[in-house]
Design a protein around this motif. Structure first.
Motif, PDB file in Angstrom:
ATOM      1  N   MET A  63      -9.882  -9.057  -2.060  1.00 16.94           N
ATOM      2  CA  MET A  63     -11.284  -8.932  -2.436  1.00 16.94           C
ATOM      3  C   MET A  63     -11.915  -7.644  -1.915  1.00 16.94           C
ATOM      4  N   GLU A  64     -11.271  -6.998  -0.949  1.00 13.64           N
ATOM      5  CA  GLU A  64     -11.781  -5.723  -0.450  1.00 13.64           C
ATOM      6  C   GLU A  64     -11.641  -4.623  -1.497  1.00 13.64           C
ATOM      7  N   HIS A  65     -10.766  -4.842  -2.479  1.00 10.24           N
ATOM      8  CA  HIS A  65     -10.458  -3.792  -3.450  1.00 10.24           C
ATOM      9  C   HIS A  65     -10.725  -4.218  -4.895  1.00 10.24           C
ATOM     10  N   ALA A  66     -10.935  -5.500  -5.125  1.00  8.12           N
ATOM     11  CA  ALA A  66     -11.155  -6.020  -6.479  1.00  8.12           C
ATOM     12  C   ALA A  66     -12.498  -6.726  -6.555  1.00  8.12           C
ATOM     13  N   ASN A  67     -13.199  -6.537  -7.647  1.00 15.42           N
ATOM     14  CA  ASN A  67     -14.468  -7.219  -7.863  1.00 15.42           C
ATOM     15  C   ASN A  67     -14.204  -8.616  -8.416  1.00 15.42           C
ATOM     16  N   VAL A  68     -13.698  -9.463  -7.523  1.00 18.90           N
ATOM     17  CA  VAL A  68     -13.446 -10.860  -7.838  1.00 18.90           C
ATOM     18  C   VAL A  68     -13.554 -11.626  -6.525  1.00 18.90           C
ATOM     19  N   LYS A  69     -14.054 -12.842  -6.583  1.00 15.11           N
ATOM     20  CA  LYS A  69     -14.228 -13.647  -5.381  1.00 15.11           C
ATOM     21  C   LYS A  69     -13.253 -14.810  -5.390  1.00 15.11           C
ATOM     22  N   LEU A  70     -12.459 -14.922  -4.346  1.00 10.90           N
ATOM     23  CA  LEU A  70     -11.593 -16.079  -4.152  1.00 10.90           C
ATOM     24  C   LEU A  70     -12.362 -17.084  -3.314  1.00 10.90           C
ATOM     25  N   SER A  71     -12.700 -18.215  -3.906  1.00 15.90           N
ATOM     26  CA  SER A  71     -13.482 -19.241  -3.233  1.00 15.90           C
ATOM     27  C   SER A  71     -12.589 -20.440  -2.929  1.00 15.90           C
ATOM     28  N   PHE A  72     -12.288 -20.670  -1.650  1.00 13.68           N
ATOM     29  CA  PHE A  72     -11.411 -21.762  -1.241  1.00 13.68           C
ATOM     30  C   PHE A  72     -12.220 -23.045  -1.114  1.00 13.68           C
ATOM     31  N   GLU A 210      12.255  -1.062  -0.113  1.00 17.06           N
ATOM     32  CA  GLU A 210      12.297  -1.923   1.062  1.00 17.06           C
ATOM     33  C   GLU A 210      11.324  -3.091   0.889  1.00 17.06           C
ATOM     34  N   LEU A 211      11.382  -4.026   1.840  1.00 16.32           N
ATOM     35  CA  LEU A 211      10.381  -5.079   1.902  1.00 16.32           C
ATOM     36  C   LEU A 211       9.045  -4.459   2.288  1.00 16.32           C
ATOM     37  N   ASN A 212       8.004  -4.781   1.563  1.00 12.31           N
ATOM     38  CA  ASN A 212       6.673  -4.258   1.855  1.00 12.31           C
ATOM     39  C   ASN A 212       5.753  -5.408   2.260  1.00 12.31           C
ATOM     40  N   ASN A 213       4.919  -5.177   3.243  1.00 12.82           N
ATOM     41  CA  ASN A 213       3.994  -6.236   3.671  1.00 12.82           C
ATOM     42  C   ASN A 213       2.544  -5.776   3.737  1.00 12.82           C
ATOM     43  N   GLU A 214       2.250  -4.643   3.080  1.00 13.59           N
ATOM     44  CA  GLU A 214       0.875  -4.155   2.994  1.00 13.59           C
ATOM     45  C   GLU A 214       0.588  -3.721   1.558  1.00 13.59           C
ATOM     46  N   LEU A 215      -0.672  -3.716   1.195  1.00  8.77           N
ATOM     47  CA  LEU A 215      -1.074  -3.174  -0.099  1.00  8.77           C
ATOM     48  C   LEU A 215      -0.913  -1.661  -0.061  1.00  8.77           C
ATOM     49  N   SER A 216      -0.278  -1.105  -1.078  1.00  8.66           N
ATOM     50  CA  SER A 216      -0.108   0.343  -1.137  1.00  8.66           C
ATOM     51  C   SER A 216      -1.380   0.989  -1.682  1.00  8.66           C
ATOM     52  N   ILE A 223      -5.766  -2.428  -8.813  1.00  6.57           N
ATOM     53  CA  ILE A 223      -6.548  -3.673  -8.832  1.00  6.57           C
ATOM     54  C   ILE A 223      -8.035  -3.341  -8.932  1.00  6.57           C
ATOM     55  N   GLY A 224      -8.441  -2.202  -8.379  1.00  2.64           N
ATOM     56  CA  GLY A 224      -9.824  -1.771  -8.522  1.00  2.64           C
ATOM     57  C   GLY A 224     -10.174  -1.409  -9.948  1.00  2.64           C
ATOM     58  N   LYS A 225      -9.224  -0.829 -10.673  1.00  4.52           N
ATOM     59  CA  LYS A 225      -9.442  -0.519 -12.091  1.00  4.52           C
ATOM     60  C   LYS A 225      -9.480  -1.795 -12.928  1.00  4.52           C
ATOM     61  N   ALA A 226      -8.658  -2.769 -12.557  1.00  4.58           N
ATOM     62  CA  ALA A 226      -8.622  -4.027 -13.306  1.00  4.58           C
ATOM     63  C   ALA A 226      -9.894  -4.831 -13.108  1.00  4.58           C
ATOM     64  N   TYR A 227     -10.477  -4.746 -11.898  1.00  3.11           N
ATOM     65  CA  TYR A 227     -11.685  -5.502 -11.572  1.00  3.11           C
ATOM     66  C   TYR A 227     -12.727  -4.551 -10.992  1.00  3.11           C
TER      67      TYR A 227
END
Length: 229
Positions: A63-72, A210-216, A223-227
């Motif tokens: 949500m820091e990079h996309a204009n969408v809200k994940l509501s749990f 390699e295995l990645n564990n962070e957003l590139s 994701i910002g362009k998509a949202y």
């Protein structure tokens, strides 16, 4: 060593009643994007409370990079429903495909996360699966990729344990490339959270990842362009 370094995520087929058997085939698949600014509800169907909290914290980074809200939510209907069924792999439906799944079935599964999972594993798997939930495909299937596969090596490795994939699953999750007209894509990104770990033995052009564990950087950009905000 990461606990899931030999396991691979698959994308389930939304036309199947269950994701436990048949599976289908960073870029965003345009037809499954949520609306920009949408609130997407998420509910855990099971799972340890502390592990749930870890999943929620990591997923919220999108949500820091996309204009969408994940509501749990704790009960009732939810767009995304999370299970922790061990032995059923880790997977998620792509974007709004989740809304076509019966309400009593999960739309995302964490088949190798447990309360004892290291933080790197939780980050890697949760960011990846929520990328799918926002409509991101596997980056090695990006039409801008062009990986030259050593098909025999890939099939040999993935048809055996721990994945035990059938030929259709391997074809749709490894070798299939999405139509460029169907996606919004950046250049292929080996550092993407949506990229599989790919050993050099699987390719004929010395490509590896390699295995990645962070957003590139490109994950955040696409994701910002998509949202857009």
């Amino acid at each position: 060593m990461a606990t899931n370094d030999k396991h691979y995520c698959f994308i389930p087929n939304r036309t199947e009643e269950s994701a436990s058997g048949t599976k289908q085939k960073a870029a965003v698949l345009n037809g499954v994007r949520w609306d920009a600014g949408a609130t997407v509800t998420v509910r855990f169907m099971e799972g340890d409370q502390d592990l749930r909290a870890r999943v929620k914290a990591v997923a919220s980074e999108w949500m820091e990079h996309a204009n969408v809200k994940l509501s749990f939510v704790n009960e009732g209907e939810a767009d995304i429903r999370i299970a922790f069924k061990q032995g059923n792999g880790s997977w998620s439906y792509l974007g709004t495909d989740a809304t076509s799944i019966p309400a009593d079935q999960p739309t995302m599964n964490y088949g190798w996360l447990t309360p004892d999972s290291p933080e790197d594993d939780v980050r890697r798997v949760v960011l990846h699966e929520f990328g799918h939930a926002l409509g991101l495909i596997h980056d090695h299937q990006n039409p801008n990729g062009g990986i030259r596969w050593n098909r025999d090596a890939v099939i040999k490795d993935l048809s055996g344990p721990p994945n035990n994939w059938d030929p259709e699953t391997i074809e749709n999750n490894i070798f299939k490339t999405y139509d460029a007209k169907a996606v919004t894509a950046s250049d292929a990104d080996r550092t993407s959270i949506m990229m599989y770990p790919i050993p050099q033995a699987w390719t004929l052009d010395e490509f590896s990842a390699e295995l990645n564990n962070e957003l590139s950087v490109l994950d955040k950009e696409i994701i910002g362009k998509a949202y857009p905000r």
